[in-house]
Structures are given as structure tokens and as C-alpha cells.
Design an enzyme around this catalytic site. Structure first.
Site, PDB file in Angstrom:
ATOM      1  N   LYS A 159      45.675  -5.577 -47.868  1.00 37.44           N
ATOM      2  CA  LYS A 159      44.386  -5.475 -48.577  1.00 37.44           C
ATOM      3  C   LYS A 159      43.360  -4.732 -47.705  1.00 37.44           C
ATOM      4  O   LYS A 159      42.688  -3.821 -48.161  1.00 37.44           O
ATOM      5  CB  LYS A 159      43.864  -6.884 -48.916  1.00 37.44           C
ATOM      6  CG  LYS A 159      42.460  -6.875 -49.490  1.00 37.44           C
ATOM      7  CD  LYS A 159      41.820  -8.253 -49.596  1.00 37.44           C
ATOM      8  CE  LYS A 159      40.342  -8.089 -49.963  1.00 37.44           C
ATOM      9  NZ  LYS A 159      39.626  -9.327 -50.139  1.00 37.44           N
ATOM     10  N   LYS A 212      34.214  -4.639 -40.312  1.00 36.04           N
ATOM     11  CA  LYS A 212      35.412  -5.436 -40.596  1.00 36.04           C
ATOM     12  C   LYS A 212      36.643  -4.530 -40.818  1.00 36.04           C
ATOM     13  O   LYS A 212      37.703  -4.762 -40.248  1.00 36.04           O
ATOM     14  CB  LYS A 212      35.140  -6.289 -41.847  1.00 36.04           C
ATOM     15  CG  LYS A 212      36.338  -6.955 -42.473  1.00 36.04           C
ATOM     16  CD  LYS A 212      36.657  -8.270 -41.845  1.00 36.04           C
ATOM     17  CE  LYS A 212      37.949  -8.830 -42.412  1.00 36.04           C
ATOM     18  NZ  LYS A 212      38.397 -10.020 -41.720  1.00 36.04           N
ATOM     19  N   THR A 238      35.721 -10.145 -48.069  1.00 37.69           N
ATOM     20  CA  THR A 238      36.054  -8.806 -47.591  1.00 37.69           C
ATOM     21  C   THR A 238      36.190  -7.921 -48.828  1.00 37.69           C
ATOM     22  O   THR A 238      37.083  -8.147 -49.642  1.00 37.69           O
ATOM     23  CB  THR A 238      37.387  -8.808 -46.818  1.00 37.69           C
ATOM     24  OG1 THR A 238      37.288  -9.750 -45.746  1.00 37.69           O
ATOM     25  CG2 THR A 238      37.687  -7.438 -46.249  1.00 37.69           C
TER      26      THR A 238
END
Ligand code: NAD
Length: 289
Positions: free
Chosen positions: A237, A162, A87
Site C-alpha cells: 500500500k 511517511k 496513511t
């Protein structure tokens, strides 16, 4: 296929092991972690990439991805595909894909959802950006490591999907936690609250599948002392990435911004680090639920 796998941490190790168990020839490299079963150790990222049909990366962030890409791209044979499953920020994903294409390689950004459990069980969901031909070549590997792969569009589209998904997740988890805290104050039983909301218009994955209140709804990290699951710092994050993307794309995301701030407070200044992201409930009720 011959696969180079760079980044054999919590996620990468079981993904690489599953590919090896399915009969692929996997050569791995990590600066710290030991090689998983069935994976041949390489002395460097470049060595793992040499001769590979597909190089998969599973790394902590965009900066590390950029530096690993600079090492592996010159080593990869023409026509091979670089597939990043980390990611990372959309800008890094696009920059690395561009570099790979300029070197005559294919490139995909293919972040996952499903966590460590999904990586071990081979049930991840892949959201993939890049051209259709590259997606088709790597699809058999997605089938080994996961149960679903969605081709979302051009380079960066996988990372975009995402972070949009996880921005919704962060916001709805906070909304669910603050609603439980309000219900407590109003003397409403948590089970009754769940029974109503999970079948009414306030329902969401956070309430229905991952309820932050212990003893209510299906078994979730709340029933296991908030052991992750999905740790609060990983949610932070992803919320940082969605805000970074929003500011670079000029999108207005006030709820995402507030969710990011609350998770930063929870992780950096409160007791959220190392706890599941649903432990946010304790912040609103003022004590351990
Ligand atoms: P991790 O820290 O366990 O693994 C990362 C690995 O990369 C480590 O073993 C580290 O030694 C290695 N590494 C770092 N720099 C390197 C370099 N220059 N060359 C080679 N190896 C290097 O992290 P993780 O939990 O496996 O997560 C990996 C990625 O997957 C992250 O981008 C994360 O956001 C994403 N992700 C994680 C989860 C989860 O639940 N853990 C879920 C979805 C997505």
C-alpha cells in the site's frame, strides 16, 4: 478535550482507548468495529464530530477519508481541528485540509509509524503537516498516543515524510534480503554476514533492528514465523502511494518502482499476503528460510 474518533480498527481502537484513559472525553464511530473501552458510541461520523474540539480519523485509504471528511466537516464547531492519522495519498490529504480550512476549521495530516504495538503502548511517532497553531493544539493528544511528533511543514508534508520513509524501508528490506540470498549461495554464514554488515556501510534498520534472517540479530518477525509485524500488503500500500506521489510530482524513483513491483508480485502472485514484509527473504532463497 472533547474528541471525535472515526475509524476504530487495529490502530484506531487502541489510540482512542489511550486518549480516554488519559481523561479525554472520546466519542467514537466505526462502520464495523465495536467501541473500545472508555469510548462513547455515536450513531454516525457526524454525531461523533459534533461538539468536538478535535476530530481524529484513522481510516483505510484516501477515498474513504474524503467521504468521511465530507460528513464530519459540516458537523464540526468553528475553530475545531480535523486531524487525519491514516496513511493516505498526498493529494487527498491536501484536498481534505483545504475543505476543512474553507469551513473555518483547523486541519492536520498526521500519519504514524510504530504499528499496532506502538498504538497499544502509546509510543507512536507522528509526522505532521499543517499550520503551527493547529499542531500546537493537538500536540497534547500526540503526547498521549505517541512518544514523538515532528511538525514536517504545510498540509501534505506528514504524508510526504511517511511515504518517503517507507519507500526507503521497502527498498532496503529487499536489498538486505537479496544480499542474504547471495551470501547463502557464496557459502557465507548468515551470522557472520550480520556481524560484518551491521557494523559496516551496508547497515540499515532492516538489517540491524529487523533482520529478515531467523536466528540472526535482535528478535524480529523472522523469529516468529514471519507473523506481522508489518504485513507485506501494508508495505505494498505504502509503495503504491509513494509511486503515485512520484508520478504526480514528476520525481524519478526507479528503485521505489521496482520495490513496488516486487511487493505486488509477493502479495498478489506469491505467498506474501498476511506475512511480514521481511518474509521477502524466502522469495530470494527459493524456499522458507
Ligand atoms: P483497519 O482496517 O484495522 O481499521 C480501519 C477501520 O476503519 C475499520 O475498523 C473500518 O471498519 C473503519 N472504516 C472504514 N470505513 C469507514 C467509514 N466510512 N466510517 C467509519 N469507519 C470506517 O486498519 P488499521 O490497521 O487500523 O489502519 C488504519 C490506517 O493506519 C491505515 O491508513 C493504515 O495504512 C495506517 N497504518 C497502519 C499500521 C498498522 O501496522 N496496522 C501502521 C501505520 C499506519
Amino acid at each position: 478535550m472533547k474528541i471525535g474518533f472515526i475509524g476504530l480498527g487495529n490502530m484506531g481502537a487502541p489510540m482512542a482507548a489511550n486518549l480516554a484513559a488519559a481523561g479525554h472525553q472520546v466519542t467514537g464511530f466505526d462502520t464495523a468495529a465495536p467501541e473500545p473501552e472508555g469510548v462513547t458510541a455515536a450513531a454516525s461520523a457526524a454525531e461523533a464530530a459534533r461538539d468536538a474540539d478535535v476530530v481524529i480519523t484513522m481510516l483505510p485509504n484516501g477515498q474513504i477519508l474524503r467521504s468521511v471528511a465530507a460528513q464530519v466537516i459540516p458537523a464540526m464547531p468553528a475553530g475545531a481541528v480535523l486531524c487525519d492519522c491514516s496513511t493516505v495519498d498526498v493529494d487527498s490529504a491536501r484536498a481534505v485540509a483545504e475543505q476543512a480550512r474553507a469551513a473555518g476549521l483547523g486541519a492536520l495530516d498526521a500519519p504514524v509509524s510504530g504499528g499496532i504495538g506502538g498504538a497499544q503502548a502509546g509510543t507512536l511517532t507522528f509526522m505532521v503537516g499543517g499550520v503551527g497553531a493547529d499542531f500546537a493544539r493537538v500536540a497534547p493528544l500526540f503526547e498521549v498516543m505517541g512518544q514523538k511528533a515532528v511538525h514536517c511543514g504545510d498540509s501534505g508534508a506528514g504524508q510526504a515524510a511517511k511515504i518517503c520513509n517507507n519507500m526507503i524501508l521497502g527498498v532496503t528490506m529487499i536489498a538486505t534480503c537479496e544480499a542474504f540470498a547471495l551470501a547463502d549461495r557464496l557459502g557465507l554464514d548468515r551470522q557472520k554476514m550480520f556481524d560484518v554488515v551491521s557494523t559496516s556501510s551496508g547497515y540499515s534498520w532492516s538489517m540491524n533492528a529487523y533482520c529478515p534472517a531467523p536466528g540472526v540479530g535482535p528478535v524480529s518477525p523472522a523469529d516468529n514465523g514471519y507473523k506481522p509485524g508489518f504485513a507485506s500488503e501494508l508495505m505494498l500500500k505504502d509503495l503504491n502511494l509513494s509511486q503515485q506521489a512520484a508520478s504526480s510530482a514528476g520525481a524519478e524513483t526507479p528503485m521505489g518502482a521496482l520495490a513496488r513491483q516486487l511487493y505486488e508480485d509477493f502479495v498478489e502472485r506469491e505467498d506474501g499476503r498476511g506475512r511480514d514484509f521481511s518474509a521477502m527473504l524466502s522469495r530470494f532463497v527459493g524456499h522458507m528460510p
